[in-house]
Design an enzyme around this catalytic site. Sequence first.
Site, PDB file in Angstrom:
ATOM      1  N   HIS A  63       1.581  -4.858 -35.965  1.00  0.00           N
ATOM      2  CA  HIS A  63       1.966  -6.246 -35.727  1.00  0.00           C
ATOM      3  C   HIS A  63       1.798  -6.603 -34.247  1.00  0.00           C
ATOM      4  O   HIS A  63       1.257  -7.658 -33.906  1.00  0.00           O
ATOM      5  CB  HIS A  63       3.408  -6.460 -36.165  1.00  0.00           C
ATOM      6  CG  HIS A  63       3.858  -7.888 -36.050  1.00  0.00           C
ATOM      7  ND1 HIS A  63       3.836  -8.771 -37.096  1.00  0.00           N
ATOM      8  CD2 HIS A  63       4.333  -8.590 -34.988  1.00  0.00           C
ATOM      9  CE1 HIS A  63       4.281  -9.955 -36.689  1.00  0.00           C
ATOM     10  NE2 HIS A  63       4.595  -9.858 -35.412  1.00  0.00           N
ATOM     11  N   GLU A  64       2.249  -5.717 -33.368  1.00  0.00           N
ATOM     12  CA  GLU A  64       2.143  -5.987 -31.935  1.00  0.00           C
ATOM     13  C   GLU A  64       0.685  -6.039 -31.482  1.00  0.00           C
ATOM     14  O   GLU A  64       0.313  -6.861 -30.649  1.00  0.00           O
ATOM     15  CB  GLU A  64       2.918  -4.931 -31.151  1.00  0.00           C
ATOM     16  CG  GLU A  64       4.417  -4.948 -31.405  1.00  0.00           C
ATOM     17  CD  GLU A  64       5.051  -6.292 -31.121  1.00  0.00           C
ATOM     18  OE1 GLU A  64       4.566  -7.028 -30.230  1.00  0.00           O
ATOM     19  OE2 GLU A  64       6.021  -6.632 -31.805  1.00  0.00           O
ATOM     20  N   HIS A  74      -0.713  -9.423 -32.152  1.00  0.00           N
ATOM     21  CA  HIS A  74      -0.354 -10.432 -31.156  1.00  0.00           C
ATOM     22  C   HIS A  74      -1.309 -10.377 -29.970  1.00  0.00           C
ATOM     23  O   HIS A  74      -1.689 -11.406 -29.417  1.00  0.00           O
ATOM     24  CB  HIS A  74       1.082 -10.209 -30.672  1.00  0.00           C
ATOM     25  CG  HIS A  74       2.119 -10.882 -31.518  1.00  0.00           C
ATOM     26  ND1 HIS A  74       2.192 -12.240 -31.678  1.00  0.00           N
ATOM     27  CD2 HIS A  74       3.130 -10.365 -32.269  1.00  0.00           C
ATOM     28  CE1 HIS A  74       3.206 -12.542 -32.475  1.00  0.00           C
ATOM     29  NE2 HIS A  74       3.782 -11.418 -32.852  1.00  0.00           N
ATOM     30  N   GLU A  86       3.351 -15.999 -35.639  1.00  0.00           N
ATOM     31  CA  GLU A  86       3.943 -14.868 -36.339  1.00  0.00           C
ATOM     32  C   GLU A  86       3.283 -14.628 -37.685  1.00  0.00           C
ATOM     33  O   GLU A  86       3.053 -13.488 -38.087  1.00  0.00           O
ATOM     34  CB  GLU A  86       5.447 -15.117 -36.535  1.00  0.00           C
ATOM     35  CG  GLU A  86       6.273 -14.807 -35.309  1.00  0.00           C
ATOM     36  CD  GLU A  86       6.125 -13.359 -34.896  1.00  0.00           C
ATOM     37  OE1 GLU A  86       6.684 -12.481 -35.555  1.00  0.00           O
ATOM     38  OE2 GLU A  86       5.413 -13.112 -33.913  1.00  0.00           O
ATOM     39  N   ASP A 123       1.394 -11.194 -38.721  1.00  0.00           N
ATOM     40  CA  ASP A 123       1.736 -10.456 -39.936  1.00  0.00           C
ATOM     41  C   ASP A 123       0.519 -10.283 -40.841  1.00  0.00           C
ATOM     42  O   ASP A 123       0.281  -9.204 -41.370  1.00  0.00           O
ATOM     43  CB  ASP A 123       2.833 -11.188 -40.707  1.00  0.00           C
ATOM     44  CG  ASP A 123       4.204 -10.957 -40.114  1.00  0.00           C
ATOM     45  OD1 ASP A 123       4.420  -9.894 -39.516  1.00  0.00           O
ATOM     46  OD2 ASP A 123       5.068 -11.836 -40.252  1.00  0.00           O
TER      47      ASP A 123
END
Length: 501
Positions: free
Chosen positions: A149-150, A153, A214, A218
């Site tokens: 997930h990070e 980003h 977000e 995801d």
Amino acid sequence: MQKFNQVSSALFCVIRQLKKMAPGLSAGAVMLSGMASVDARLQDQLPDIGTTAGATLSIGQELEMGDFYVRQMRARATLIHDPLLTEYINKLGNKLAAQASSVRTPFHFYLLRHDDINAYAFFGGNVVLYSALFGYAQNESELASVLAHEISHVTQRHLARAMEEQQKNAPFAWAMALGSVLLTMANPQAGIAALSATLAGVRQGVIIFTQLNEQEADRIGIQVLQRAGFDPQAMPGFMQILADQARYADKPPEMLLTHPLPASRLADMRNRAAQMAAQSVHSSQDYLFAKIRILGMYGSGERALSQHLLDSYRLGSARQQLAAKYGVAILLYREKKYAQALAAVQPMLEQDKNNLWVLDLITDILLAQNRPQLAVIRLQKAMVTTSNQPILQLNLANAYVKAGQPASASKLLYRYTFSHPDDPNGWDLLAEASAALGLRDEELSARAESLALRCQLDQAIQLLSDASLLVAVSSLKQARYDARIDQLRQLRQRYQKYLTG
């Protein structure tokens, strides 16, 4: 802990007062958003908001800002500079990053010693994990889901895109506010003053944290997780752990303070994962060793290595049984029962002579017993087949220093610091070896590099200036020291804008 909770609450209030929040904060950007119910094998129906933002912030600027904040973080936060854990988390993170698209920067992963659950990503491909994640993640796939997930980003440039939407604001003033928030998260006591001072000069609303960011992280993150060979069910599985913690704890996990988890999000995650091909994934031996080591060496209180975990591993798979034996040895070492610890771990080395986790622990035990020469002999044998292994190089250099062989340590560390200039461990050991040899200028130079990595540039420049005065005029050493002084002055000048806004 009460003081920490007060600071966390204060930070939460400050961030809530900002009308929008930053995507790259990811303080809990770890999977806190919904995932659309779409089969990973089909075209994703979520809107692709792209990865532009170069008009506001170039990749070069992101890298520069990331480097600045990493240096600040080394100075202010309790980072874990454990070579074994650093290598493991970077190996895992880059395995995932290799399956991501739109990768524009190298990735670097850091471990922060902290008893709360959190993770965040920021400029330049830098990702920080709180050590407590190892205690809560039940398997490697769950830990990998946090990283995936990070990473998403970062690849989607959420921070840069947020800055692009704030065209009317000075980008570097915005970046300074974000940096203060990141540092506050890493070390609340050190960062809260910087946060307050910075926000006073920056209007509200400069930080934006959108549902769309977000959702995108995801959507992409779970695909990265699956492509890397991990279980996609781990993503909703880990979020369920967080939800359970929030339900039964007086204080919910830190990431849920700033990013609440609606029930619909968890349902969406489960739905998406259910439509992906099921995978039976076993945690690697390195993951099990890493979990045992971080809980045994760096955990405290409820986050320390427990007898319950060791007992469950003893009844588990062969890998878990091996990890349990490693854990017993670590606990004995921590209790200073060195003879018993050595007896517990020695059979593991006989089974696998190249096991770095075991070699490192045996080295620590032998040094604690004041038998450094035996540690040197063991490590030299291991270096015959794996001479370029960074963990062995550091262990051997440390053993050389403790054995009164600083010349051998220096020779090894010159090569190590050339290949790994961003590792404070190498420079700190080189400074110690140089001091033992009476080479004051080289000691000062090594200490300067260590300070520079912690963003203490003025002090680093002063030490290099002192080193330059100690050597012959116009010598190669003086030329090298003076050139490095010029480089650090230029670096200080570039970073000044982040310090002043």
